[in-house]
Motif scaffolding. Structure first.
Motif, PDB file in Angstrom:
ATOM      1  N   LEU A   1       0.805  -1.327  -0.054  1.00 45.29           N
ATOM      2  CA  LEU A   1      -0.027   0.061   0.088  1.00 45.29           C
ATOM      3  C   LEU A   1       0.886   1.283   0.032  1.00 45.29           C
ATOM      4  O   LEU A   1       0.206   2.351  -0.116  1.00 45.29           O
ATOM      5  CB  LEU A   1      -0.860   0.071   1.253  1.00 45.29           C
TER       6      LEU A   1
ATOM      7  N   GLU B   1       2.834   4.281  -1.343  1.00 50.92           N
ATOM      8  CA  GLU B   1       2.981   5.045  -2.478  1.00 50.92           C
ATOM      9  C   GLU B   1       4.266   5.966  -2.535  1.00 50.92           C
ATOM     10  O   GLU B   1       4.931   5.952  -3.501  1.00 50.92           O
ATOM     11  CB  GLU B   1       1.956   6.052  -2.860  1.00 50.92           C
TER      12      GLU B   1
ATOM     13  N   THR C   1       3.333   7.785   2.652  1.00 55.94           N
ATOM     14  CA  THR C   1       2.190   8.282   1.808  1.00 55.94           C
ATOM     15  C   THR C   1       1.456   6.820   1.519  1.00 55.94           C
ATOM     16  O   THR C   1       2.292   6.404   0.710  1.00 55.94           O
ATOM     17  CB  THR C   1       2.209   9.229   0.986  1.00 55.94           C
TER      18      THR C   1
ATOM     19  N   THR D   1      -1.359   4.438  -0.896  1.00 56.47           N
ATOM     20  CA  THR D   1      -2.318   4.567  -2.117  1.00 56.47           C
ATOM     21  C   THR D   1      -3.541   5.396  -1.699  1.00 56.47           C
ATOM     22  O   THR D   1      -4.091   5.769  -2.579  1.00 56.47           O
ATOM     23  CB  THR D   1      -2.261   3.391  -2.637  1.00 56.47           C
ATOM     24  N   ASN D   2      -4.057   5.065  -0.576  1.00 54.01           N
ATOM     25  CA  ASN D   2      -5.372   5.808  -0.322  1.00 54.01           C
ATOM     26  C   ASN D   2      -5.139   7.392   0.030  1.00 54.01           C
ATOM     27  O   ASN D   2      -6.121   8.077   0.419  1.00 54.01           O
ATOM     28  CB  ASN D   2      -6.314   5.099   0.672  1.00 54.01           C
ATOM     29  N   GLY D   3      -3.885   7.903   0.307  1.00 51.87           N
ATOM     30  CA  GLY D   3      -3.728   9.162   0.503  1.00 51.87           C
ATOM     31  C   GLY D   3      -3.516   9.343   1.839  1.00 51.87           C
ATOM     32  O   GLY D   3      -2.982  10.419   2.434  1.00 51.87           O
ATOM     33  N   LYS D   4      -3.548   8.333   2.991  1.00 49.96           N
ATOM     34  CA  LYS D   4      -3.387   8.364   4.163  1.00 49.96           C
ATOM     35  C   LYS D   4      -2.033   8.488   4.462  1.00 49.96           C
ATOM     36  O   LYS D   4      -1.060   7.907   3.698  1.00 49.96           O
ATOM     37  CB  LYS D   4      -3.751   7.286   5.070  1.00 49.96           C
TER      38      LYS D   4
END
Length: 72
Positions: free
Chosen positions: A18, A20, A31, A33-36
């Motif tokens: 996950l 990124e 960071t 992939t969902n922006g968290k």
């Protein structure tokens, strides 16, 4: 999965797939992939090595030695 440490000392496990982006500002910020965003106590180089080892463990990355061994 990789084990990381939050700034407060709490150890947690993260699905490395996950991730990124990893940055040091000076704290290491991951960071997903969902922006968290997660801020961890681990250094960027350490996180990168953990991710690389995890990818090799699950077969997403093959090392040069493994490629050479398979061709023999």
């Amino acid at each position: 999965m990789i084990s990381l440490t939050r700034l407060n000392g709490e150890v947690f496990t993260l699905n490395a797939i996950l991730i990124e982006q990893i940055q040091e500002f000076p704290d290491t910020t991951i960071t997903l992939t969902n922006g968290k965003k997660l801020v961890v106590n681990n250094k960027q180089d350490e996180v990168l090595q953990l991710v690389k080892n995890y990818y090799q463990q699950i077969g997403l990355v093959v090392t040069q030695k493994e490629v050479n061994d398979q061709s023999e």
